[in-house]
Scaffold this active site. Sequence first.
Site, PDB file in Angstrom:
ATOM      1  N   LYS A  53       0.843  -1.208   0.000  1.00  0.00           N
ATOM      2  CA  LYS A  53       0.000   0.000   0.000  1.00  0.00           C
ATOM      3  C   LYS A  53       0.875   1.254   0.000  1.00  0.00           C
ATOM      4  O   LYS A  53       0.589   2.229  -0.693  1.00  0.00           O
ATOM      5  CB  LYS A  53      -0.940  -0.028   1.226  1.00  0.00           C
ATOM      6  CG  LYS A  53      -2.056  -1.049   1.053  1.00  0.00           C
ATOM      7  CD  LYS A  53      -2.802  -1.391   2.337  1.00  0.00           C
ATOM      8  CE  LYS A  53      -3.774  -2.541   2.066  1.00  0.00           C
ATOM      9  NZ  LYS A  53      -4.469  -3.035   3.237  1.00  0.00           N
ATOM     10  N   GLN A  97      -4.616  -1.942   9.496  1.00  0.00           N
ATOM     11  CA  GLN A  97      -4.509  -3.241   8.835  1.00  0.00           C
ATOM     12  C   GLN A  97      -5.098  -4.341   9.729  1.00  0.00           C
ATOM     13  O   GLN A  97      -4.736  -4.453  10.901  1.00  0.00           O
ATOM     14  CB  GLN A  97      -3.029  -3.538   8.509  1.00  0.00           C
ATOM     15  CG  GLN A  97      -2.800  -4.807   7.732  1.00  0.00           C
ATOM     16  CD  GLN A  97      -3.401  -4.757   6.324  1.00  0.00           C
ATOM     17  OE1 GLN A  97      -3.284  -3.765   5.619  1.00  0.00           O
ATOM     18  NE2 GLN A  97      -4.052  -5.836   5.915  1.00  0.00           N
ATOM     19  N   ASP A 120     -10.896   2.743   3.938  1.00  0.00           N
ATOM     20  CA  ASP A 120     -11.215   1.321   3.755  1.00  0.00           C
ATOM     21  C   ASP A 120     -12.719   1.123   3.532  1.00  0.00           C
ATOM     22  O   ASP A 120     -13.148   0.063   3.078  1.00  0.00           O
ATOM     23  CB  ASP A 120     -10.811   0.535   5.021  1.00  0.00           C
ATOM     24  CG  ASP A 120      -9.653  -0.409   4.765  1.00  0.00           C
ATOM     25  OD1 ASP A 120      -9.371  -0.705   3.587  1.00  0.00           O
ATOM     26  OD2 ASP A 120      -9.044  -0.852   5.762  1.00  0.00           O
TER      27      ASP A 120
END
Length: 283
Positions: A53, A97, A120
């Site tokens: 990422k 994460q 997200d």
Amino acid sequence: MVAKVINGKELSMELKKEIKREVENLHQQNVIPHLTVILVGNNPASRSYVNGKKRASEEVGISSEIIELSESVSEKELLDIIHQLNNNERVHGILVQLPLPEQINVQHVIESIDPKKDVDGFHPVNIGRMMTGQDTFLPCTPYGIIKMLQSKNITIEGKHAVVLGRSNIVGKPVGQLLLNEHATVTYCHSKTKSVTEITKQADILVVAIGRPNAINKEHIKEGAVVIDVGINRLEDGRLTGDVDFESAAELASYITPVPRGVGPMTITMLLHNTLKAAKEMVI
Ligand code: NAP
């Protein structure tokens, strides 16, 4: 093989060029889109996702940082850090994460992120907005799947879409996005009876179960579009999806490979969402 391959790597490279152009426009207005990723513990898969990422962000001019926290960090410490990031004007996107260690309640963490920075798309506010068809941050993997279908002009409206898997991050939202695009959606999960009878009716089959090569031509109907979300590491180190590619490709009209399928699209939609967050803070 009859199926055409939907190459997520190639599509993501095209989309990244557009994102890079828009990021450069923001740079000219002295806005540097910034993504902060929080990594808790030392899970090698999580570390590799987080590094991917960061690399992808840098490719398109999005600045990014990884905050690394120990496996034993308390929920309170993590929530305090998120609170600071929520109040930091320089930070446009925050991503924690997953998975998290068991002392931390994942839902508390997701709900602590400012919905305006929830790139997200997991915050209940953004999920509610997605369900009611409003503009919002769409969850990255499901959003990437819709982009893949659209890139090949695959009609979704009126089609029977079957989603294997009902996780909050993939199965449920991908079904919702397909419904928003006017598909008729059926979900299957581990308690579903006669799964094959259902998958054989699918015009579009999305497989997100985390079971290597579990789905093959016995499970699909001729001409189906098969989207393989699975990422499974085999004992010999190779990556494989949830679909037996060679077998399913004999019957499918379109199929996504693993690797170079849904995975690169997930990261690209994260970049898209971070850019969106930055643009909305400028307005
Ligand atoms: P998850 O949270 O483990 O959920 C798996 C789902 O599959 C559950 O809903 C489970 O049902 C269902 N399931 C398990 N076995 C089944 C079976 N035999 N038939 C029907 N349904 C079954 O997994 P996830 O997070 O959604 O991830 C799924 C896969 O996608 C994993 O391989 C993961 O690594 C991969 N993934 C890839 C990306 C990407 O960017 N490509 C992103 C995220 C995840 P129950 O609910 O009844 O337990």
